[in-house]
Structure formats: C-alpha cells, structure tokens
Design an enzyme around this catalytic site. Structure first.
Site, mmCIF file in Angstrom:
data_model
loop_
_atom_site.group_PDB
_atom_site.id
_atom_site.type_symbol
_atom_site.label_atom_id
_atom_site.label_comp_id
_atom_site.label_asym_id
_atom_site.label_seq_id
_atom_site.Cartn_x
_atom_site.Cartn_y
_atom_site.Cartn_z
ATOM 1 N N LEU A 124 18.404 -36.394 -20.236
ATOM 2 C CA LEU A 124 17.741 -36.564 -21.529
ATOM 3 C C LEU A 124 18.040 -37.951 -22.111
ATOM 4 C CD1 LEU A 124 16.237 -35.353 -24.022
ATOM 5 C CD2 LEU A 124 18.430 -34.423 -24.782
ATOM 6 N N GLU A 126 18.906 -41.777 -23.073
ATOM 7 C CA GLU A 126 18.439 -43.097 -22.611
ATOM 8 C C GLU A 126 19.244 -44.171 -23.324
ATOM 9 O OE1 GLU A 126 14.182 -43.318 -23.004
ATOM 10 O OE2 GLU A 126 13.908 -41.552 -21.718
ATOM 11 N N PRO A 127 19.157 -45.419 -22.857
ATOM 12 C CA PRO A 127 19.983 -46.460 -23.480
ATOM 13 C C PRO A 127 19.810 -46.519 -24.995
ATOM 14 C CG PRO A 127 18.971 -47.306 -21.487
ATOM 15 C CD PRO A 127 18.400 -45.927 -21.703
ATOM 16 N N GLY A 130 20.372 -41.628 -27.867
ATOM 17 C CA GLY A 130 21.486 -40.719 -27.598
ATOM 18 C C GLY A 130 21.401 -39.547 -28.563
ATOM 19 N N ILE A 331 55.282 -34.007 -27.059
ATOM 20 C CA ILE A 331 56.328 -33.054 -26.672
ATOM 21 C C ILE A 331 56.974 -33.480 -25.343
ATOM 22 C CG2 ILE A 331 56.679 -30.653 -25.881
ATOM 23 C CD1 ILE A 331 54.570 -29.865 -28.075
ATOM 24 N N GLU A 357 26.793 -33.631 -25.152
ATOM 25 C CA GLU A 357 26.012 -32.480 -25.655
ATOM 26 C C GLU A 357 26.028 -32.434 -27.191
ATOM 27 O OE1 GLU A 357 25.868 -28.959 -23.373
ATOM 28 O OE2 GLU A 357 26.396 -30.001 -21.529
ATOM 29 N N THR A 359 27.507 -35.248 -30.385
ATOM 30 C CA THR A 359 28.829 -35.674 -30.873
ATOM 31 C C THR A 359 29.300 -34.735 -31.995
ATOM 32 O OG1 THR A 359 27.848 -37.062 -32.580
ATOM 33 C CG2 THR A 359 28.273 -38.118 -30.439
HETATM 34 C C1 LIG Z 1 30.775 -38.539 -19.829
HETATM 35 C C2 LIG Z 1 29.402 -38.361 -20.379
HETATM 36 C C3 LIG Z 1 28.501 -37.559 -19.702
HETATM 37 C C4 LIG Z 1 27.207 -37.397 -20.202
HETATM 38 N N1 LIG Z 1 26.299 -36.643 -19.496
HETATM 39 C C5 LIG Z 1 25.000 -36.573 -19.925
HETATM 40 C C6 LIG Z 1 24.010 -35.888 -19.141
HETATM 41 O O1 LIG Z 1 24.293 -35.295 -18.081
HETATM 42 N N2 LIG Z 1 22.731 -35.889 -19.578
HETATM 43 C C7 LIG Z 1 22.352 -36.496 -20.738
HETATM 44 O O2 LIG Z 1 21.164 -36.455 -21.068
HETATM 45 N N3 LIG Z 1 23.269 -37.175 -21.488
HETATM 46 C C8 LIG Z 1 24.574 -37.211 -21.112
HETATM 47 N N4 LIG Z 1 25.513 -37.890 -21.861
HETATM 48 C C9 LIG Z 1 25.088 -38.586 -23.088
HETATM 49 C C10 LIG Z 1 25.629 -37.962 -24.353
HETATM 50 O O3 LIG Z 1 24.998 -36.752 -24.633
HETATM 51 C C11 LIG Z 1 25.509 -38.997 -25.466
HETATM 52 O O4 LIG Z 1 26.454 -40.019 -25.193
HETATM 53 C C12 LIG Z 1 25.750 -38.436 -26.844
HETATM 54 O O5 LIG Z 1 24.719 -37.527 -27.200
HETATM 55 C C13 LIG Z 1 25.856 -39.530 -27.914
HETATM 56 O O6 LIG Z 1 24.830 -40.453 -27.798
HETATM 57 P P1 LIG Z 1 25.179 -42.034 -27.757
HETATM 58 O O7 LIG Z 1 26.237 -42.213 -26.751
HETATM 59 O O8 LIG Z 1 23.923 -42.775 -27.591
HETATM 60 O O9 LIG Z 1 25.823 -42.324 -29.164
HETATM 61 P P2 LIG Z 1 25.011 -42.687 -30.495
HETATM 62 O O10 LIG Z 1 23.947 -41.680 -30.724
HETATM 63 O O11 LIG Z 1 24.633 -44.119 -30.441
HETATM 64 O O12 LIG Z 1 26.130 -42.486 -31.598
HETATM 65 C C14 LIG Z 1 27.076 -43.477 -31.915
HETATM 66 C C15 LIG Z 1 27.917 -42.940 -33.091
HETATM 67 O O13 LIG Z 1 27.073 -42.730 -34.234
HETATM 68 C C16 LIG Z 1 27.202 -41.397 -34.675
HETATM 69 N N5 LIG Z 1 25.918 -40.909 -35.194
HETATM 70 C C17 LIG Z 1 24.693 -40.965 -34.605
HETATM 71 N N6 LIG Z 1 23.773 -40.373 -35.360
HETATM 72 C C18 LIG Z 1 24.420 -39.900 -36.449
HETATM 73 C C19 LIG Z 1 24.025 -39.176 -37.624
HETATM 74 N N7 LIG Z 1 22.751 -38.772 -37.805
HETATM 75 N N8 LIG Z 1 24.963 -38.867 -38.548
HETATM 76 C C20 LIG Z 1 26.267 -39.236 -38.376
HETATM 77 N N9 LIG Z 1 26.699 -39.928 -37.288
HETATM 78 C C21 LIG Z 1 25.781 -40.244 -36.344
HETATM 79 C C22 LIG Z 1 27.623 -40.611 -33.431
HETATM 80 O O14 LIG Z 1 28.245 -39.387 -33.777
HETATM 81 C C23 LIG Z 1 28.575 -41.603 -32.801
HETATM 82 O O15 LIG Z 1 29.829 -41.524 -33.422
HETATM 83 C C24 LIG Z 1 26.817 -38.041 -21.395
HETATM 84 C C25 LIG Z 1 27.757 -38.837 -22.080
HETATM 85 C C26 LIG Z 1 29.022 -38.997 -21.581
HETATM 86 C C27 LIG Z 1 29.996 -39.869 -22.310
#
Ligand SMILES: Cc1cc2nc3c(=O)[nH]c(=O)nc-3n(C[C@H](O)[C@H](O)[C@H](O)COP(=O)(O)OP(=O)(O)OC[C@H]3O[C@@H](n4cnc5c(N)ncnc54)[C@H](O)[C@@H]3O)c2cc1C
Length: 375
Positions: A124, A126-127, A130, A331, A357, A359
């Site tokens: 799901l 993309e760069p 998220g 600990i 899944e 944050t």
């Molecule tokens: C190890 C790992 C495995 C993963 N596996 C998968 C996978 O198999 N498939 C897949 O599709 N994705 C996968 N992901 C992606 C993951 O779901 C996203 O990284 C996550 O949803 C956060 O998106 P982002 O990294 O773009 O952070 P961003 O959305 O850019 O967020 C950056 C910060 O801003 C905060 N933020 C964003 N919007 C809000 C808001 N509305 N209110 C308050 N705070 C906000 C976030 O909480 C975070 O602290 C994976 C990620 C990791 C690290």
C-alpha cells in the site's frame, strides 16, 4: 487462564510455544545478524499450519479465528519478531484480503500455494503516501480485460521475496487492488533496507513498470480499494498488538530470570525494591495490553465493529512493549546493552510496532474520531 482463553486455545498456545522455543528460537539470532529472509523458519510455520490458520477449513486452512491467531503470534514474537510480522502480514492482510475480496477462480488457483509454501505480501505505502494512504500515485490503466500498473511502493515487507503481493493502485474511478504474482514481468524490488529491528522481515521498494494484470485478479471494485485496505488493517492491528505483547512478555521473562540470578551488594537484584517495582509495573501493563488485544481479537471473531478496539489494542500494546523492553535493558544493566544477551534486540524490534500498520499518532486520530462520534 485469561478471561477470553478456553482450554482448547490454551492447548494451541502451548503447542505454538513448543514449536517457537524448540524450532524457531535457535534460528532467530542469525536472522537478526544477517537480515536474510527466514525461509527455513517460514517452512516450519507452514508445516505447523500457522500460515493459513484462519483460512476456512473448506479451503484447506486451519479454520481458526483472530484470537487463536493472536495467541500463536504472541509465542512466535517472543522468540522471533521478524517471523511474527511475516506471519501477521500473510494471514491478516494477504490471505484475509484474498478470501474477502478475491474471485473464486483466483482463490482456487492461489490458496493451495499460500497454505503450502508461498508467502504473500501487502503493498500500500508509497514514498509520498504513508499515513495518508489515499494519496497513493501508482496508476492502474485499463486496456480491455487487462490492467497496466505503473508506480512505486515503499517500505514493503517481504519485497522481492513474496510469491504474491496485494497491490493498491489508482484506477480512474479511485483506488483498487490487484493480486500480483511476485514474478510478474515489469515488477522488481529494490535492495533490502538496512533496518533497526525485525531485520529478517526484509523491507524494500517495489517498482511496477507496465505490469499487466488480468481483470480476474482485481480484488476490489474501482473506488473501493481504500476501504478494503483500511478494513484489512483493522484486523492487522490486532496482530501487531499480539506481536507487541510477545515482545513485552519476552522482556519481562528475561528480566525476571536476571533478577533471580544477578547479585550485587551481597543479594539478588530482585530483592531490591527498585527492581521489584519495575517488574510489577511491567507485568501489570502487559496484562492490560493482553486484555485489550484479546478483547479486540474476540470482537473480530464475533464479526462486530472493532475499529476502535483494534486501534486501542495496537496503541497500548506497542507502547507497553517499548516501555517493557527499555526497562528490561535497565534491569540487565550493562548486559542489557550487549547484543549477545538478546535484550537490546527486543527494543529494536518493538519500536516497529509503534510505526507500521498505522503509527501511534494515527491510532489516536482513529480513537478520538470514535470518541467524538465522527466515525
Ligand atoms: C519495518 C516496516 C515495514 C513496513 N511494511 C509495510 C508493508 O508491508 N506494506 C505497506 O504498505 N507498508 C509498510 N510499511 C509502511 C508503514 O505502514 C508506514 O511507514 C507507516 O504507515 C507510516 O507512514 P510514513 O512512514 O510515511 O510516515 P508519515 O506518514 O510520513 O508520518 C511521519 C510522522 O507524522 C505523523 N503523522 C502523520 N499524519 C499524522 C496525523 N494526521 N496526525 C498526527 N500525526 C501524523 C506520523 O505519526 C509520524 O510520526 C512498513 C514500515 C516499516 C517501518
């Protein structure tokens, strides 16, 4: 015994504990060190029937529910959290997505493989998309009975290793999803990213360059894909809660063992009130997290609304896991900071549960929306 767990489920958990401790634990450290995809451990999980355990019996699966799944995940996460997340993605995102949204012919073709030896991923993110998943830019263009996919996925668990991916893309009518074979022409994976934790659950980019997918592999009606993704993630979050629970429980068990053994000032450190209070807090928070995770899983099994409860379970269990792992390091003193001891790894693995899944901040957004009657 917990409020939600009967004798049959206790027996399943004991069986999972045995497989995890005897067969998975010995391979776990190597996975963390090398970051190599854990094929042999996945084979063990397939053989034990844990990959596909929620697939209905008529399709050849285990016919079990989310509560059973959470109990098994907890045991797997205690010894190898990378495997736990691979199990969770395969069962709650991939197989559940296919079962709920796939056409019969597609299910007949792929489910036997997904129960036997083929691991399935979920693409799901993309760069630029998220937390804001609706902003994905991967395009799905229709050419007769075929869809042509163009775009880039980021942070995909199992990128380059999955036999199949569920890929979300923008069709002219809105987001939809496709069941894409890992060897589809035009699909490629970037190099695995070097991660802080869950290192053998490889993570990387997926590139879709003119990937042609027949319409019969489409999973959601065009425009319904985001709803599909969010509803699958509701279930997935319970699984991530269970993963966090396993990590927290491992941190507690290691801390108890150390408190019983380590002596300073002529006595066991477990005799110091400061250490005892830490253990008491950890155990109590873990029981709170366990109750939330099991409650959300039980609600999922009853088929009722569970979005609020799933988010609460993930938010709290992941926070408890990170806190418990930090306390476990404290600990253990200096030993807790040393890789060989295996406690610092728990913290590295646990941190991911606050991110993927959805944050912790996004869980709070969902919870508040429910509290204010906006959902
Ligand atoms: C190890 C790992 C495995 C993963 N596996 C998968 C996978 O198999 N498939 C897949 O599709 N994705 C996968 N992901 C992606 C993951 O779901 C996203 O990284 C996550 O949803 C956060 O998106 P982002 O990294 O773009 O952070 P961003 O959305 O850019 O967020 C950056 C910060 O801003 C905060 N933020 C964003 N919007 C809000 C808001 N509305 N209110 C308050 N705070 C906000 C976030 O909480 C975070 O602290 C994976 C990620 C990791 C690290």
């Amino acid at each position: 015994m917990s409020l939600f767990v009967d004798r049959d489920l206790e027996a399943l958990k004991a069986m999972a504990r045995d497989v995890a401790q005897r067969e998975l634990a010995p391979r776990s450290r190597e996975g963390d060190e090398t970051g190599a995809f854990p094929r042999e451990s996945l084979r063990i999980l397939f053989e034990a029937g844990f990959l596909g355990m929620m697939v209905p019996r008529e399709w050849g699966g285990g016919g079990l529910g989310h509560l059973a799944h959470a109990l098994v995940l907890e045991e797997v996460a205690k010894v190898d959290s990378s495997l736990a997340v691979l199990m969770e993605v395969h069962n709650t995102l991939h197989l559940e997505g296919l079962l709920r949204f796939g056409r019969e012919k597609l299910k007949e073709e792929v489910i036997p493989h997904l129960l036997k030896d083929s691991w399935g991923g979920f693409a799901l993110t993309e760069p630029q998309a998220g937390s804001d998943a609706k902003s994905i830019r991967t395009r799905a263009k229709r050419e007769g009975d075929t869809w042509v996919l163009e775009g880039e996925k980021a942070f995909i668990t199992g990128a380059g290793e999955a036999a199949y991916y569920i890929v979300f893309a923008q069709a002219p009518e809105g987001i939809t999803a496709f069941h894409v074979p890992g060897n589809a022409p035009g699909l490629s994976a970037g190099a695995p990213l070097q991660k802080m934790g869950i290192r053998s659950a490889v993570t990387g980019s997926l590139y879709l360059d003119g990937v042609r997918i027949p319409d019969e592999r489409r999973l959601a009606e065009p425009g319904e894909g985001l709803k599909m993704a969010l509803s699958l993630l509701d279930g997935g979050r319970v699984g991530i809660g269970a993963q966090a629970l396993g990590l927290a429980q491992a941190a507690l068990e290691k801390s108890l063992a150390h408190a019983r053994e380590r002596e300073q000032f002529g006595q066991k450190i477990g005799d110091f009130q400061g250490i005892r209070f830490k253990l008491a807090e950890m155990a109590t928070e873990i029981e709170g997290a366990r109750a939330l995770v099991y409650r959300a899983a039980a609600l999922l099994d009853q088929g009722g609304r569970h979005t609020l409860e799933s988010s609460q379970a993930k938010l709290f269990a992941s926070k408890v896991a990170v806190r418990a792992c930090l306390e476990a390091i404290q600990i253990h003193g200096g030993a807790g900071y040393i890789q060989d001891v295996g406690v610092e790894r728990l913290l590295r693995d646990a941190k991911a549960t606050e991110i993927y899944e959805g944050t912790s901040e996004i869980q709070k957004v969902i919870i508040a929306r429910h509290l204010l009657g906006e959902a």
